[in-house]
Write a protein that holds these residues in place. Structure first.
Motif, short mmCIF file in Angstrom:
data_model
loop_
_atom_site.label_atom_id
_atom_site.label_comp_id
_atom_site.label_asym_id
_atom_site.label_seq_id
_atom_site.Cartn_x
_atom_site.Cartn_y
_atom_site.Cartn_z
N GLU A 1 -0.95 6.86 -2.02
CA GLU A 1 -1.12 6.17 -0.75
C GLU A 1 0.15 6.11 0.08
OE1 GLU A 1 -2.70 2.33 -1.54
OE2 GLU A 1 -4.66 3.07 -2.23
N ASN A 2 1.32 6.36 -0.53
CA ASN A 2 2.59 6.19 0.17
C ASN A 2 3.33 7.53 0.26
OD1 ASN A 2 2.77 3.14 0.49
ND2 ASN A 2 2.43 3.31 -1.71
N ASP B 1 3.51 7.66 -5.27
CA ASP B 1 2.90 6.63 -6.09
C ASP B 1 1.66 7.16 -6.80
OD1 ASP B 1 1.80 6.73 -3.44
OD2 ASP B 1 0.58 5.02 -3.97
N GLU C 1 7.37 5.44 2.99
CA GLU C 1 6.22 4.65 3.42
C GLU C 1 5.91 3.61 2.34
OE1 GLU C 1 2.03 6.28 3.63
OE2 GLU C 1 2.59 6.32 5.74
N ARG C 2 5.60 2.37 2.75
CA ARG C 2 5.37 1.29 1.77
C ARG C 2 4.12 0.49 2.15
NH1 ARG C 2 10.51 -2.31 1.65
NH2 ARG C 2 10.13 -2.24 3.90
N ASN C 3 3.12 0.52 1.30
CA ASN C 3 1.97 -0.37 1.53
C ASN C 3 2.29 -1.75 0.95
OD1 ASN C 3 1.78 -0.01 -1.23
ND2 ASN C 3 -0.17 1.09 -1.18
N GLY C 4 1.32 -2.64 0.95
CA GLY C 4 1.57 -4.01 0.49
C GLY C 4 2.06 -4.06 -0.95
N LYS D 1 5.77 -2.86 -1.20
CA LYS D 1 6.70 -3.88 -0.70
C LYS D 1 6.84 -5.03 -1.68
CE LYS D 1 6.01 -3.03 4.26
NZ LYS D 1 5.54 -3.62 5.54
N ASP E 1 -1.36 6.13 -6.88
CA ASP E 1 -2.59 6.13 -6.08
C ASP E 1 -2.55 7.13 -4.93
OD1 ASP E 1 -3.70 4.15 -7.67
OD2 ASP E 1 -2.83 2.53 -6.46
N THR F 1 3.45 12.37 -1.56
CA THR F 1 3.29 10.97 -1.96
C THR F 1 4.03 10.72 -3.26
OG1 THR F 1 1.19 11.56 -3.02
CG2 THR F 1 1.08 10.68 -0.79
#
Length: 207
Positions: free
Chosen positions: A76-77, A72, A105-108, A111, A74, A70
């Motif tokens: 998450e990505n 990030d 990978e990109r969460n909200g 993005k 957090d 990952t």
């Protein structure tokens, strides 16, 4: 021969916070500014990386490598890097090639802050090693049995989520010993997509 390597390491630092200034992966520099720290990890989740290489016979090597972790704060990505490389050598001729793909990978949040989509690039390089015999006759202390010239041709292409760059390099290297090299390279660059074309062809000298 089959070789393998496997590492647990600090991952990339691609999204260090929740503002646009915290995005370290870009459409101009790719992953360069997101390289991880040797002292700390961005989210305390180690990334895994490794390479598998196979040489069926002398002069040929095929490799595959990857990095998963990952990027990030957090955690998450996921960032996945996948690469294939090859080396072919026969007499004075040598061909090198490598291609790499970054799956991002990109969460909200990622993005909205402008983290780019997938990136990829490749290069193909041909080398010719030679040493004129009259050089050795003229200056045997400089042009020894260990010395060699290398004529280089290389083609690069990179796509950073719409920003595309192409580069052709032609060069001549002189290696007086195995550990020392003098390089002269001529680079011809072309930008397209979201990048404006620039007058950035270059002549490089390096030691």
């Amino acid at each position: 021969k089959l070789d393998y390597e496997l590492y647990a390491t600090n991952g990339f630092r691609g999204l260090t916070g929740k503002s646009s200034g915290d995005v370290k992966i870009s459409r101009t520099k790719g992953l360069r500014d997101a390289r991880g720290s040797e002292k700390s990890d961005i989210n305390d989740e180690p990334a895994m990386m490794g390479r598998l290489a196979f040489s069926p016979f002398l002069g040929v090597e095929l490799g595959a490598s990857s990095h998963l972790g990952t990027y990030d704060a957090d955690g998450e990505n996921m960032l996945g890097l996948y690469a294939l490389d090859a080396t072919f050598q026969h007499g004075p001729f040598e061909v090198l090639a490598e291609g790499a793909y970054a799956s991002i990978e990109r969460n909200g949040l990622a993005k909205s802050l402008g983290v780019p989509d997938d990136l990829y690039g490749y290069y193909v390089q041909g080398n010719y090693h030679f040493m004129p015999s009259f050089f050795r006759d003229w200056a045997p202390r400089i042009f020894t049995d260990e010395s060699t010239f290398t004529f280089v041709n290389r083609w690069d292409q990179v796509n950073l989520d719409g920003n595309r760059t192409k580069r052709y390099t032609v060069g001549l290297n002189f290696r007086p010993t195995e550990d020392t090299v003098f390089k002269t390279d001529f680079q011809f660059n072309q930008e397209s997509g979201l990048l404006d074309s620039q007058d950035d062809n270059a002549v490089l000298f390096s030691v």
